[in-house]
Design an enzyme around this catalytic site. Structure first.
Site, PDB file in Angstrom:
ATOM      1  N   LYS A 177       0.993  -1.205  -0.041  1.00 23.33           N
ATOM      2  CA  LYS A 177      -0.063   0.166   0.089  1.00 23.33           C
ATOM      3  C   LYS A 177       0.781   1.215  -0.054  1.00 23.33           C
ATOM      4  O   LYS A 177       1.657   1.310   0.934  1.00 23.33           O
ATOM      5  CB  LYS A 177      -0.885  -0.211   1.320  1.00 23.33           C
ATOM      6  N   ASP A 231      -2.590  10.584   3.576  1.00 25.32           N
ATOM      7  CA  ASP A 231      -3.727  10.233   3.516  1.00 25.32           C
ATOM      8  C   ASP A 231      -4.428  11.333   4.495  1.00 25.32           C
ATOM      9  O   ASP A 231      -4.585  10.996   5.637  1.00 25.32           O
ATOM     10  CB  ASP A 231      -3.941   8.960   4.251  1.00 25.32           C
ATOM     11  N   LYS A 291      -9.926  12.879   8.183  1.00 21.99           N
ATOM     12  CA  LYS A 291      -9.320  12.848   9.564  1.00 21.99           C
ATOM     13  C   LYS A 291      -9.263  14.121  10.277  1.00 21.99           C
ATOM     14  O   LYS A 291      -9.141  15.161   9.957  1.00 21.99           O
ATOM     15  CB  LYS A 291      -7.836  12.206   9.177  1.00 21.99           C
ATOM     16  N   ASP A 320       1.751   6.573   5.378  1.00 23.27           N
ATOM     17  CA  ASP A 320       0.535   5.537   4.856  1.00 23.27           C
ATOM     18  C   ASP A 320       1.134   4.877   3.627  1.00 23.27           C
ATOM     19  O   ASP A 320       0.228   4.015   3.170  1.00 23.27           O
ATOM     20  CB  ASP A 320      -0.672   6.391   4.854  1.00 23.27           C
ATOM     21  N   ASP A 379     -12.077   7.026   3.986  1.00 26.41           N
ATOM     22  CA  ASP A 379     -10.663   7.114   4.841  1.00 26.41           C
ATOM     23  C   ASP A 379     -10.479   5.626   4.854  1.00 26.41           C
ATOM     24  O   ASP A 379      -9.480   5.123   5.434  1.00 26.41           O
ATOM     25  CB  ASP A 379     -10.937   7.623   6.117  1.00 26.41           C
ATOM     26  N   GLU A 420      -9.197   3.853   2.404  1.00 24.61           N
ATOM     27  CA  GLU A 420      -8.919   3.911   1.090  1.00 24.61           C
ATOM     28  C   GLU A 420      -7.802   2.824   0.560  1.00 24.61           C
ATOM     29  O   GLU A 420      -7.773   2.365  -0.464  1.00 24.61           O
ATOM     30  CB  GLU A 420      -8.231   5.309   0.579  1.00 24.61           C
ATOM     31  N   ARG A 434      -7.716  -0.408   1.377  1.00 22.54           N
ATOM     32  CA  ARG A 434      -7.956  -1.614   0.524  1.00 22.54           C
ATOM     33  C   ARG A 434      -8.392  -1.337  -0.865  1.00 22.54           C
ATOM     34  O   ARG A 434      -8.552  -2.266  -1.655  1.00 22.54           O
ATOM     35  CB  ARG A 434      -9.280  -1.979   1.437  1.00 22.54           C
TER      36      ARG A 434
END
Length: 495
Positions: free
Chosen positions: A266, A271, A278, A289, A348, A350, A352
């Protein structure tokens, strides 16, 4: 830092600093005893005065001992006999390095081979020691006007019995490769998000291929992702001015007809959460991230340095998740590369969404195994804290192999279940699947989501949300994990 291995008597060596271990109760190992005898009992006399209790990590520096070619002797506490484990051994090594950094000497000799570490042979002890030392030398000061003082220490020599020297050499070699991979992972993670974006990571992949000729790199742009039908991946990136990239790394160290192992990382370079924004406090840490992708970079670097006889593919799903007038909305439905539709209830969640398309892309390689690595869920930090990565998979043998690799590498993971009952939490009235499953079992339902795109091969998922970086404080920064676990897994597959 140069690491060497020698099989000589410690009392005969000319060095700036000779490092010896002392246990509690003034216990001297074979190396320390030999040096004590050569100095006419000078070490024993110091210990008798009570200047060093021998507790793990305690140090005492002795200067100009008689009958030695070593300028200094550094005594380090090794604790109680037969109670030295991995954690204590790392503490001991870190204490040694901390002291050596403050000395003027350009070299040091470590006579620690006679220390017994629970469950570790000469190879494993050397690897743990060198990895700890090499990782402890890491500095990230790229953006500081006041750089760290250059280290005077340039060479570390490990003493080993002749019977163990080959094993110690191999352990040191593996450790240096792993530490170099961890350093690359940490560098990428620590870079600011205005520098480290998806396009930059594509450039870094090409730079790695120039350094190691066995690496082949492809960088798929937004148009290619659209042609591939990666609607889920693209949905994450559409709110950002930074275009997404799918970076494909390929290394063929084995026969061409041997199925590869695939690592999927990933790579969300920043993010914000998107429209599901967030909280502002701590959002700066969302530059980490992309540590899943960074760990794939680092693992590849270790494998390339070791030239392992294995075929390996890396898929780095890189995007930036930003809010804007063009960003994905909660309630949007997208079609993945697999053809399954996803209702995006929370923008959020995201990670996956980029991983699912990368997992489908992995099918074309007909892999032996696929392991995805992601800073996926805060729920994993709640469940396992910051010491242990979460692990799930659809093949128990693969999961056991990863658990075993983590234990050996002292980079542990813990298995969580993927029971069918959890899948029901992802039901959507409007699409094939929802991208979140409610407040309960968030790490597991994230794994369940990914499992729906990994049915054609043996697959495992590592959630490194708690282990990829240290949050806040003076030690804040990327850790380089799980490069040790992944490299050990591949070392075992390459045998």
């Amino acid at each position: 830092m140069e690491f060497l291995v020698k099989s000589v008597r410690p009392e005969t060596l000319k060095t700036a600093t000779l490092v010896l271990a002392v246990g509690e109760g003034r216990k001297l190992g074979a190396s320390a005893k030999a040096v004590d005898d050569a100095t006419g009992g000078a070490i024993g006399a110091v210990l008798k005065r009570g200047d060093l209790a021998g507790k793990v990590g305690q140090t005492l520096l002795l200067q100009n001992l008689p009958n030695l070619k070593a300028e200094r002797v550094l005594l380090v506490g090794a604790g109680k006999e037969r109670e030295l484990g991995d954690r204590q051994y790392r503490k001991l090594a870190s204490a040694v390095l901390s002291t050596l950094k403050g000395l003027a000497g350009a070299d040091a000799v470590l006579a620690l081979g006679d220390l017994a570490v629970k469950g570790r042979d000469a190879h494993a002890k050397a690897r743990l020691l060198v990895e700890t030392l090499a990782d402890g030398l890491y500095v990230f000061d790229r953006y500081k006007s006041q750089k760290a003082e250059p280290l005077k220490l340039k060479k570390l020599t490990l003493l080993a019995d002749k019977a163990d020297s080959a094993a110690v050499e191999q352990g040191s070699k593996e450790a240096q490769a792993i530490a170099n991979g961890m350093a690359l992972t940490r560098d990428l993670g620590n870079l600011p998000p205005n520098v480290c974006h998806p396009t930059f990571l594509g450039e870094q992949a090409k730079a790695l291929a120039k350094e190691f000729k066995g690496l082949k790199v492809e960088v798929h742009d937004e148009q290619k992702l659209r042609e591939l039908g990666m609607g889920s991946f693209l949905a994450v990136a559409q709110g950002s001015e930074q275009p997404p990239r799918l970076i494909v790394l390929q290394y063929n160290g084995a026969k061409k007809d041997q199925a590869p192992h695939v690592l999927v990382g990933k790579g969300i370079t920043f993010d914000t959460g998107g429209i599901s924004l967030k909280p502002g406090l701590g959002m700066d840490e969302m530059k980490f991230d992309m540590c899943g992708a960074a760990s794939v970079f680092g693992t590849f670097r270790a494998v390339l340095e070791l030239q392992l006889p294995i075929n390996l593919v890396g898929l780095l799903a890189c995007a930036e998740n930003m809010p804007s007038g063009g960003a994905t909305r909660p309630g949007d439905i997208v079609t993945t590369m697999s053809g399954q539709t996803v209702e995006i209830l929370n923008t959020d969640a995201e990670g996956r969404l980029v991983l699912c398309d990368a997992l489908t892309y992995a099918e074309r390689f007909k892999p032996q195994s696929v392991v995805d690595i992601a800073t996926l869920t805060g729920a994993c930090i709640v469940a396992l804290g910051s010491n242990t990565s979460g692990l799930m998979g659809n093949n128990e043998a693969l999961v056991r192999q990863l658990l075993k690799a983590g234990e050996f590498a002292d980079d542990r993971a813990w298995q969580l279940p993927l029971f069918d009952e959890y899948q029901e939490q992802l039901d959507s009235p409007f699409a094939d699947i929802a991208n979140i499953g409610g407040p309960k079992a968030g790490t597991i339902t994230a794994g369940c989501f990914l499992s729906r795109f990994a049915k054609k091969y043996h697959w495992a998922h590592l959630d490194i949300a708690g282990t990829a970086w240290i949050s806040g404080g003076k030690d804040k920064g990327a850790t380089g994990r799980p490069v040790p676990l992944l490299t050990q897994y591949l070392l075992e597959r390459a045998k």
